[in-house]
Motif scaffolding. Structure first.
Motif, PDB file in Angstrom:
ATOM      1  N   LEU A   8       0.813  -1.221   0.000  1.00 48.33           N
ATOM      2  CA  LEU A   8       0.000   0.000   0.000  1.00 48.33           C
ATOM      3  C   LEU A   8       0.840   1.262   0.000  1.00 48.33           C
ATOM      4  O   LEU A   8       0.579   2.173  -0.781  1.00 48.33           O
ATOM      5  N   PRO A   9       1.894   1.390   0.840  1.00 45.71           N
ATOM      6  CA  PRO A   9       2.716   2.601   0.761  1.00 45.71           C
ATOM      7  C   PRO A   9       3.342   2.783  -0.604  1.00 45.71           C
ATOM      8  O   PRO A   9       3.495   3.901  -1.079  1.00 45.71           O
ATOM      9  N   HIS A  10       3.737   1.684  -1.253  1.00 46.98           N
ATOM     10  CA  HIS A  10       4.320   1.797  -2.590  1.00 46.98           C
ATOM     11  C   HIS A  10       3.307   2.359  -3.577  1.00 46.98           C
ATOM     12  O   HIS A  10       3.634   3.184  -4.434  1.00 46.98           O
ATOM     13  N   VAL A  11       2.067   1.925  -3.441  1.00 48.52           N
ATOM     14  CA  VAL A  11       1.020   2.459  -4.315  1.00 48.52           C
ATOM     15  C   VAL A  11       0.803   3.934  -4.066  1.00 48.52           C
ATOM     16  O   VAL A  11       0.628   4.736  -4.980  1.00 48.52           O
ATOM     17  N   ILE A  12       0.839   4.311  -2.769  1.00 47.31           N
ATOM     18  CA  ILE A  12       0.626   5.722  -2.434  1.00 47.31           C
ATOM     19  C   ILE A  12       1.750   6.580  -3.008  1.00 47.31           C
ATOM     20  O   ILE A  12       1.524   7.703  -3.435  1.00 47.31           O
ATOM     21  N   PRO A 197      -3.320  15.098   1.282  1.00 54.18           N
ATOM     22  CA  PRO A 197      -3.252  14.275   2.500  1.00 54.18           C
ATOM     23  C   PRO A 197      -2.505  12.964   2.284  1.00 54.18           C
ATOM     24  O   PRO A 197      -1.856  12.460   3.196  1.00 54.18           O
ATOM     25  N   VAL A 198      -2.597  12.407   1.063  1.00 57.24           N
ATOM     26  CA  VAL A 198      -1.879  11.167   0.774  1.00 57.24           C
ATOM     27  C   VAL A 198      -0.378  11.400   0.853  1.00 57.24           C
ATOM     28  O   VAL A 198       0.385  10.536   1.296  1.00 57.24           O
ATOM     29  N   SER A 199       0.070  12.590   0.420  1.00 59.31           N
ATOM     30  CA  SER A 199       1.494  12.912   0.509  1.00 59.31           C
ATOM     31  C   SER A 199       1.945  12.932   1.965  1.00 59.31           C
ATOM     32  O   SER A 199       3.019  12.406   2.298  1.00 59.31           O
ATOM     33  N   ARG A 200       1.124  13.520   2.838  1.00 57.51           N
ATOM     34  CA  ARG A 200       1.472  13.524   4.258  1.00 57.51           C
ATOM     35  C   ARG A 200       1.443  12.112   4.832  1.00 57.51           C
ATOM     36  O   ARG A 200       2.300  11.751   5.657  1.00 57.51           O
ATOM     37  N   GLN A 215       3.447   5.136  15.956  1.00 57.69           N
ATOM     38  CA  GLN A 215       3.081   6.292  15.141  1.00 57.69           C
ATOM     39  C   GLN A 215       1.853   5.967  14.291  1.00 57.69           C
ATOM     40  O   GLN A 215       1.601   4.816  13.955  1.00 57.69           O
ATOM     41  N   ARG A 216       1.118   7.014  13.934  1.00 57.29           N
ATOM     42  CA  ARG A 216      -0.077   6.848  13.110  1.00 57.29           C
ATOM     43  C   ARG A 216      -0.066   7.899  12.011  1.00 57.29           C
ATOM     44  O   ARG A 216       0.524   8.977  12.154  1.00 57.29           O
ATOM     45  N   VAL A 217      -0.710   7.567  10.901  1.00 59.87           N
ATOM     46  CA  VAL A 217      -0.792   8.506   9.789  1.00 59.87           C
ATOM     47  C   VAL A 217      -1.875   9.536  10.090  1.00 59.87           C
ATOM     48  O   VAL A 217      -2.862   9.238  10.784  1.00 59.87           O
ATOM     49  N   PRO A 218      -1.711  10.764   9.611  1.00 62.80           N
ATOM     50  CA  PRO A 218      -2.741  11.790   9.861  1.00 62.80           C
ATOM     51  C   PRO A 218      -4.021  11.475   9.111  1.00 62.80           C
ATOM     52  O   PRO A 218      -3.998  11.055   7.952  1.00 62.80           O
ATOM     53  N   VAL A 219      -5.140  11.677   9.764  1.00 68.07           N
ATOM     54  CA  VAL A 219      -6.457  11.417   9.166  1.00 68.07           C
ATOM     55  C   VAL A 219      -7.067  12.746   8.745  1.00 68.07           C
ATOM     56  O   VAL A 219      -7.261  13.633   9.580  1.00 68.07           O
ATOM     57  N   PRO A 220      -7.357  12.928   7.428  1.00 67.67           N
ATOM     58  CA  PRO A 220      -7.979  14.189   6.985  1.00 67.67           C
ATOM     59  C   PRO A 220      -9.330  14.401   7.655  1.00 67.67           C
ATOM     60  O   PRO A 220     -10.022  13.450   8.030  1.00 67.67           O
ATOM     61  N   SER A 221      -9.701  15.662   7.781  1.00 70.57           N
ATOM     62  CA  SER A 221     -10.986  15.985   8.416  1.00 70.57           C
ATOM     63  C   SER A 221     -12.166  15.662   7.513  1.00 70.57           C
ATOM     64  O   SER A 221     -13.272  15.421   7.986  1.00 70.57           O
ATOM     65  N   ALA A 222     -11.938  15.688   6.189  1.00 69.51           N
ATOM     66  CA  ALA A 222     -13.029  15.392   5.253  1.00 69.51           C
ATOM     67  C   ALA A 222     -13.427  13.925   5.352  1.00 69.51           C
ATOM     68  O   ALA A 222     -12.583  13.039   5.486  1.00 69.51           O
TER      69      ALA A 222
END
Length: 490
Positions: A8-12, A197-200, A215-222
């Motif tokens: 998944l990170p590779h796809v992102i 947000p995907v870049s972050r 650690q956790r990835v940031p979750v967009p507010s949308a």
């Protein structure tokens, strides 16, 4: 356990490619849509122009044809033959093909070779007239008077209309690329903004390693798909962290449990080596051999649990007499004279793995014998489609908050138990075996205040049944937080 940059990170990390692909696809879709829409608009414009010219020429031709129907060719008014009102050329043709009336300047020969029946209409497009520039649209109307037949032909010049159509087409051809560029640019910017947000998330994923799983990835507010993706990734990281923590705890607990018998064995062997003396038989029988067997049992249990974690337990299913299995285990314990055992069983035949069910019952009965003061009760009954085996002791019992914990691996309870043998794997293996059969295990309180272990097994286990998580229930509210560890265990 390592977190790689594949999957998944590779796809992102290919978000740039996704952005370009989205822009290209959007540009292609917009181009096709605008092209189809432009052609449809030109077609409708062409058709509307033709219908307008047909109405004007048809109206004039019908007016002349009506005059002929009433009064013959002499009834045609010369004013009706004059160009104007959407008509440029008029001809009245008789049945022999001669032009008997026409507008000023019109050809003397029929423009169109047509013989129209009375009171019928016919339309023509792209008509060319010798000596006249451009193309015309024509309407032909049939007329009849005193058995004499005529065709009234009215034509309107279409050059100006066609020119406007060409201009419209050129404007559309110039506007479509501009609109495509604007749409592609808008899509490129919008996709880039959406993927920000995907870049972050990608940056944070690249920072996460096997030692930083908290650690956790940031979750967009949308509330959109990207937010769902971030939440899913955080859930995945939580599962990975839990699995890693469990793995580390498992290794630490296994190392701790194996260290005790190894320390005893190595210590005695070192002592014999330092003093250059032989080991006496009582030492071997009372210390070395029990510790070695304890370590062997522990290793076997660990291997069984590891296989269950990897692929699930493999069951060799067959019809078995569960009452015979229970009676055999009770007979084995009675022969050892460890405790008084009361047995109450009813004949029950079921489908299961005899060896694994025997091991589960042995673990439960041996556990009850180790912690009983004097008596262990074993009973078995059928309830609906299940066989229920209950093993109760008269020991100190298990607190309600710990009744789920004892089914965990290396579980330790701060309870006064007389026998310190065991590594806390017995009931964990029971849970795995019962789970593999589709059953459940529960712990409650016996009538004498001790612990009661209840095993519920279905009488029939499908061969291709998928494993389901083991069902662990208690007689009261469960507290799954492990109690402080001691050397006593279930």
């Amino acid at each position: 356990m390592a977190i790689t940059r594949k999957g998944l990170p590779h796809v992102i990390r290919r978000r740039g490619g996704v952005r370009a692909q989205s822009t290209i696809i959007a540009a292609a879709v917009v181009t096709v849509a605008l092209a189809i829409g432009g052609m449809a608009m030109l077609f409708m414009l062409h058709r509307a122009n033709n219908e307008a010219m047909y109405r004007s020429t048809g109206r004039q031709a019908y007016q002349i044809a009506s005059a002929i129907d009433r009064s013959g060719i002499q009834g045609v008014d010369m004013d009706d033959l004059a160009p104007g009102a959407g008509v440029d050329v008029i001809q009245v043709i008789d049945a022999s093909g001669r032009v008997v009336r026409s507008s000023p300047g019109a050809p003397s020969r029929p423009i169109i070779d047509v013989d129209q029946a009375p009171r019928t209409y016919r339309y023509f497009d792209n008509v060319q007239i010798s000596g006249f520039a451009g193309e015309f649209c024509a309407s032909a109307v049939g007329a009849e008077h005193d058995d004499e037949y005529y065709t009234v032909l009215a034509l309107d010049r279409a050059t100006g209309v066609r020119h406007s159509e060409w201009v419209t087409g050129i404007i559309l051809a110039a506007e479509i690329p501009l609109l495509v560029v604007v749409a592609a640019g808008a899509v490129y910017l919008l996709v880039g903004r959406s993927l920000r947000p995907v870049s972050r998330m990608t940056k944070r994923v690249n920072e996460i390693t096997a030692t930083a799983l908290e650690q956790r990835v940031p979750v967009p507010s949308a509330d959109d798909e990207i937010s769902t993706l971030a939440t899913t990734m955080n859930d995945m990281l939580s599962r990975l962290q839990n699995a890693r923590d469990g793995q580390l705890r498992f290794v630490a607990d296994a190392s701790h449990e194996l260290r005790s018998p190894l320390t005893t064995i190595v210590g005695i062997l070192d002592l014999a080596d330092d003093t250059d003396s032989a080991l006496d038989l009582p030492t071997v029988r009372t210390i070395l051999l029990p510790e070695a067997k304890r370590m062997q049992v522990m290793v076997d249990d660990l291997l069984m649990l590891a296989r269950a974690d990897e692929n699930g337990l493999t069951l060799n299913l067959d019809e078995i007499d569960l009452d015979d299995v229970v009676a055999a285990e009770v007979g084995r314990v009675r022969s050892l004279g460890s405790a008084r055992i009361r047995l109450h069983v009813k004949p029950i035949r079921m489908v299961g793995d005899s060896d694994k069910i025997t091991r589960a019952l042995r673990n439960v009965i041996d556990n009850a014998v180790r912690h009983a003061r004097s008596t262990v009760s074993v009973s078995m009954r059928a309830e609906g489609d299940d066989a229920v085996v209950t093993v109760a002791d008269d020991g100190v019992g298990i607190p309600v908050r710990d009744r789920d914990v004892v089914f965990q691996r290396f579980a330790r309870l701060d309870v006064d138990r007389r026998n310190q043998f065991g590594a806390g794997l017995g009931l964990a293996i029971v849970a795995e075996i019962v789970h593999a059969h589709g059953g459940s295990a529960s712990i409650g309180e016996s009538d004498t205040g001790g612990a009661t272990v209840t095993i519920r097994l279905p009488l029939s286990v499908p061969v291709d049944s998928e494993p389901t998580p083991p069902t662990i229930t208690t007689d009261g509210p469960a507290d799954v937080s492990p109690s402080p560890q001691t050397s006593q265990s279930r």
